[in-house]
Design a protein around this motif. Structure first.
Motif, short mmCIF file in Angstrom:
data_model
loop_
_atom_site.label_atom_id
_atom_site.label_comp_id
_atom_site.label_asym_id
_atom_site.label_seq_id
_atom_site.Cartn_x
_atom_site.Cartn_y
_atom_site.Cartn_z
N GLY A 177 60.91 37.20 101.37
CA GLY A 177 61.07 36.20 102.42
C GLY A 177 62.22 36.46 103.37
N ILE A 178 63.01 37.50 103.14
CA ILE A 178 64.16 37.80 104.00
C ILE A 178 63.75 38.89 104.99
CG2 ILE A 178 66.52 38.66 104.09
CD1 ILE A 178 66.81 37.56 101.19
N GLY A 179 63.98 38.64 106.27
CA GLY A 179 63.66 39.62 107.30
C GLY A 179 62.21 39.62 107.73
N GLU A 180 61.42 38.65 107.27
CA GLU A 180 60.03 38.58 107.69
C GLU A 180 59.95 38.15 109.14
OE1 GLU A 180 57.10 37.37 104.10
OE2 GLU A 180 58.44 35.79 104.78
N LYS A 181 58.95 38.67 109.82
CA LYS A 181 58.64 38.25 111.17
C LYS A 181 57.26 37.60 111.11
CE LYS A 181 58.61 39.92 115.93
NZ LYS A 181 58.73 41.10 116.80
N TYR A 182 57.10 36.52 111.84
CA TYR A 182 55.84 35.80 111.86
C TYR A 182 55.16 35.97 113.20
CZ TYR A 182 57.54 33.45 107.67
OH TYR A 182 58.01 33.18 106.42
N PHE A 183 53.84 35.97 113.16
CA PHE A 183 53.02 36.07 114.36
C PHE A 183 51.92 35.03 114.29
CE2 PHE A 183 54.71 40.27 113.55
CZ PHE A 183 55.18 40.66 114.79
N ALA A 184 51.73 34.28 115.35
CA ALA A 184 50.58 33.41 115.47
C ALA A 184 49.45 34.27 116.05
CB ALA A 184 50.88 32.23 116.39
N VAL A 185 48.30 34.22 115.40
CA VAL A 185 47.15 35.01 115.85
C VAL A 185 45.96 34.06 115.99
CG1 VAL A 185 45.60 36.93 115.27
CG2 VAL A 185 48.01 37.03 114.60
N GLU A 217 50.20 30.88 106.94
CA GLU A 217 49.78 29.50 107.20
C GLU A 217 48.53 29.47 108.06
OE1 GLU A 217 51.21 26.73 106.09
OE2 GLU A 217 53.17 27.45 105.44
N ILE A 218 47.78 28.40 107.96
CA ILE A 218 46.64 28.13 108.84
C ILE A 218 47.04 26.92 109.67
CG2 ILE A 218 44.23 27.41 108.99
CD1 ILE A 218 44.60 30.27 107.91
N MET A 219 46.98 27.05 110.99
CA MET A 219 47.40 25.99 111.89
C MET A 219 46.17 25.28 112.47
SD MET A 219 50.52 26.55 111.36
CE MET A 219 51.19 25.27 112.41
N LEU A 220 46.13 23.98 112.30
CA LEU A 220 45.01 23.18 112.75
C LEU A 220 45.33 22.46 114.05
CD1 LEU A 220 44.19 21.41 109.37
CD2 LEU A 220 43.17 23.51 110.28
N ASP A 221 44.36 22.43 114.94
CA ASP A 221 44.46 21.55 116.11
C ASP A 221 43.83 20.25 115.62
OD1 ASP A 221 43.84 20.00 118.37
OD2 ASP A 221 43.71 21.78 119.63
N VAL A 222 44.65 19.30 115.26
CA VAL A 222 44.19 18.08 114.63
C VAL A 222 43.26 17.29 115.53
CG1 VAL A 222 44.94 15.90 113.58
CG2 VAL A 222 46.23 18.01 113.16
N ARG A 223 43.61 17.16 116.79
CA ARG A 223 42.77 16.38 117.72
C ARG A 223 41.40 17.03 117.94
NH1 ARG A 223 45.51 12.24 120.39
NH2 ARG A 223 47.78 12.43 120.27
N ALA A 224 41.38 18.35 118.05
CA ALA A 224 40.11 19.05 118.30
C ALA A 224 39.31 19.26 117.01
CB ALA A 224 40.38 20.40 118.96
N GLY A 225 39.97 19.15 115.86
CA GLY A 225 39.27 19.36 114.60
C GLY A 225 38.90 20.82 114.38
N ARG A 226 39.77 21.73 114.80
CA ARG A 226 39.49 23.17 114.70
C ARG A 226 40.70 23.91 114.17
NH1 ARG A 226 36.62 24.74 120.42
NH2 ARG A 226 34.84 23.38 120.19
N ILE A 227 40.44 25.08 113.60
CA ILE A 227 41.54 25.97 113.26
C ILE A 227 41.97 26.64 114.57
CG2 ILE A 227 42.25 28.07 112.05
CD1 ILE A 227 40.17 27.40 109.91
N ALA A 228 43.25 26.55 114.87
CA ALA A 228 43.77 27.15 116.09
C ALA A 228 44.25 28.57 115.84
CB ALA A 228 44.90 26.30 116.66
N TYR A 229 45.12 28.73 114.84
CA TYR A 229 45.76 30.02 114.60
C TYR A 229 45.96 30.25 113.11
CZ TYR A 229 47.02 28.77 119.34
OH TYR A 229 46.95 28.36 120.64
N ALA A 230 46.12 31.50 112.78
CA ALA A 230 46.67 31.86 111.48
C ALA A 230 48.05 32.41 111.77
CB ALA A 230 45.81 32.93 110.80
N VAL A 231 49.01 32.02 110.96
CA VAL A 231 50.35 32.59 111.08
C VAL A 231 50.41 33.71 110.05
CG1 VAL A 231 52.82 32.20 110.82
CG2 VAL A 231 51.38 30.47 111.92
#
Length: 158
Positions: free
Chosen positions: A93-101, A71-85
């Motif tokens: 999809g079973i046992g996956e671990k996610y990281f925000a970067v 996923e791509i996470m947006l900071d809506v108020r700032a109008g910027r990409i904040a993180y990629a998950v």
């Protein structure tokens, strides 16, 4: 009725001798490779749909696969990409671990159609991750500061 239009500052990409470009403000992911310099048809890589990154491979500097963009996470108020998950491991999809970067921790490799993240597998294994049903509060500034510290990146809101 009078309308007021806000005009944003135009930002240009600069290419260094290493073939890596970054928007002049330095807020986004770096871009490496030469294909994007030759082909100016269609969108990309300077402006792209966030959905086009979904499933893209992420490798470290040693060329080892460390995950893929979920996923791509947006900071809506700032109008910027904040993180990629980024998702790591698991099967179907079973046992996956996610990281925000932090977004600007990545380099987009246009020649190989992948992202590069300067992190070795052991460091990533020790990073704070989460599962698909228990996401962190990404709007929490203390969480965000710890995340940026971990990846040695400047917070995008500064």
């Amino acid at each position: 009725m009078e309308q007021t239009l806000k005009v944003k500052e135009t930002r240009t990409a600069a290419v260094s001798n290493e073939g890596i470009s970054r928007a002049s403000g330095g807020d986004g992911a770096q871009i490496t490779g030469t294909k994007h310099l030759e082909d100016h048809s269609g969108p990309g890589p300077e402006i792209m749909a966030a959905s086009s990154f979904e499933g893209e491979t992420v490798v470290n500097l040693q060329g080892e696969s460390v995950g893929e963009i979920e996923e791509i996470m947006l900071d809506v108020r700032a109008g910027r990409i904040a993180y990629a998950v980024m998702s790591v491991g698991g099967f179907l999809g079973i046992g996956e671990k996610y990281f925000a970067v932090p977004w600007h921790a990545f380099t987009m490799d246009t020649d190989n159609k992948r992202f590069i993240l300067d992190v070795d597998k052991a460091r990533l294994k020790d990073a704070q991750g989460f599962d698909k049903d228990h996401w962190p509060s990404m709007g929490d500034q203390a969480w965000a500061i710890r995340l940026h510290d971990y990846y040695s990146t400047r917070p995008y809101w500064e």
